[in-house]
Design an enzyme around this catalytic site. Structure first.
Site, PDB file in Angstrom:
ATOM      1  N   HIS A  66       0.839  -1.210   0.000  1.00 54.44           N
ATOM      2  CA  HIS A  66       0.000   0.000   0.000  1.00 54.44           C
ATOM      3  C   HIS A  66       0.873   1.259   0.000  1.00 54.44           C
ATOM      4  CE1 HIS A  66      -3.528  -2.453   0.930  1.00 54.44           C
ATOM      5  NE2 HIS A  66      -2.771  -3.070   1.819  1.00 54.44           N
ATOM      6  N   SER A  67       2.147   1.096  -0.318  1.00 53.07           N
ATOM      7  CA  SER A  67       3.141   2.155  -0.102  1.00 53.07           C
ATOM      8  C   SER A  67       2.853   3.447  -0.874  1.00 53.07           C
ATOM      9  CB  SER A  67       4.516   1.621  -0.502  1.00 53.07           C
ATOM     10  OG  SER A  67       5.454   2.666  -0.601  1.00 53.07           O
ATOM     11  N   ASN A  68       2.743   4.559  -0.109  1.00 51.13           N
ATOM     12  CA  ASN A  68       2.603   5.866  -0.754  1.00 51.13           C
ATOM     13  C   ASN A  68       3.907   6.265  -1.448  1.00 51.13           C
ATOM     14  OD1 ASN A  68      -0.053   6.302   0.163  1.00 51.13           O
ATOM     15  ND2 ASN A  68       0.684   7.079   2.121  1.00 51.13           N
ATOM     16  N   LEU A  70       6.219   4.168  -2.960  1.00 51.82           N
ATOM     17  CA  LEU A  70       6.345   3.503  -4.267  1.00 51.82           C
ATOM     18  C   LEU A  70       5.334   4.083  -5.253  1.00 51.82           C
ATOM     19  CD1 LEU A  70       7.002  -0.302  -3.542  1.00 51.82           C
ATOM     20  CD2 LEU A  70       8.643   1.477  -4.192  1.00 51.82           C
TER      21      LEU A  70
END
Ligand SMILES: *Cc1c(COP(=O)(O)O)cnc(C)c1O
Length: 306
Positions: A66-68, A70
């Protein structure tokens, strides 16, 4: 060339602010670009410049499903036309974030959990550098001094718009902290002129204070005025019904979209501090909307209002 466009700075009307006669302007980093959102772009700017100086063709970095970070990296690659590769925590899974990473053309590799834990080991990057010799490696979350220096532009964006609000100055900053990199960048840019209040989205034992101090020391500048306030509500990514109700009410009252992991917790912590009398009548604060809205698609609908 790598800098995001200007984020709007907007006064927000909320009854608990009016009651305390505290003014808050929100710097909407969630609105800097249709694809790229939030503080993560600012954290990437110096890394992009370094990659450019080194003649790299793009960037490789790491994060979760869910990385903001990346997400911002993949979107920047798509927007600015450079290659991206992402090393992901855990086993392959399809999330809205992962679907975007793929759509933006990022090359994905799933490391498992053990493999991801090895990311700080010496030699971790060697096989990836061999595989992607033209890509520049950026640490998890775009952190460190390079990440912080890019965040100095956040202060410049607010300064450029104070007069639109009829403000000639402000008394401090309020923002959500994960690693503290963004806070460190603002504290460096302020050099002690205004305090920076960091609402911790992670528990106090996550070493945020130590990371901020190490960035400040590495920068060689010691004058910094900041304070960390616990806002984690029992843990990173822990969401409770009072928080969700607050977010829903705030969205209705102000029209500002929030997500529960960072911006919602930070604003709720501000409300609690304002109600506890932390800020004198007449105080003016700049609240940084650090983005993250893409990540809220990862929450099920019954959990998240809107
Ligand atoms: C990453 C992130 C933060 C935390 O930024 P740090 O520089 O790690 O402290 C805050 N808000 C959002 C929405 C984020 O994605």
């Amino acid at each position: 060339m790598f800098l995001p466009a200007q984020a709007p700075l907007e006064l927000v009307q909320l009854d608990w602010l009016t009651a305390a006669n505290v003014e808050v302007a929100i710097l909407r980093l969630d609105q800097i670009d249709p694809l790229i959102s939030g503080n993560k772009w600012f954290k990437l700017v110096e890394h992009l410049k370094a990659a450019d100086r080194n003649g790299a063709k793009g960037i490789i970095s790491l994060g979760g499903a869910h990385s903001n970070h990346l997400h911002a990296l993949a979107a920047a690659g798509k927007r600015l036309g450079f290659k991206t590769a992402g090393l992901l925590r855990g086993h392959p899974q399809q999330t809205p974030t992962v679907a975007d990473l793929q759509a933006y053309g990022m090359h994905l590799h799933w490391l498992g959990y053990g493999g991801y834990r090895a990311r700080h080991d010496p030699g971790f990057w060697e096989p990836w550098q061999a595989r992607y010799p033209t890509l520049h490696a950026v640490p998890e979350g775009g952190g460190g001094l390079a990440g912080a220096l890019g965040c100095a532009a956040i202060k410049a964006q607010a300064d450029a718009q104070l007069s639109h609000l009829g403000w000639n100055d402000y008394h401090g900053w309020w923002l959500a902290c994960g690693t503290g990199t963004t806070l460190a960048g603002l504290a460096l840019a302020e050099a002690g002129a205004h305090p920076v209040y960091g609402a911790l989205a992670v528990p106090e034992d996550h070493g945020v204070a130590a990371q901020i101090e190490s960035i400040l020391q590495e920068s060689g500048r010691r004058r910094a005025d900041y304070e960390l306030i616990d806002a984690s509500r029992g843990g990173f990514a822990k969401v409770d019904s009072a928080l969700l109700a607050f977010i829903a009410q705030t969205e209705l009252d102000s029209g500002v979209p929030l997500e529960p992991l960072y911006t919602g917790k930070a604003l709720l912590a501000l409300k609690q501090q304002v109600e506890a009398g932390k800020f004198a009548s007449g105080t003016r604060l700049v609240f940084v909307h650090t983005g993250g809205l893409q990540g809220r698609r990862g929450f099920s609908h019954n959990l998240l209002v809107s």
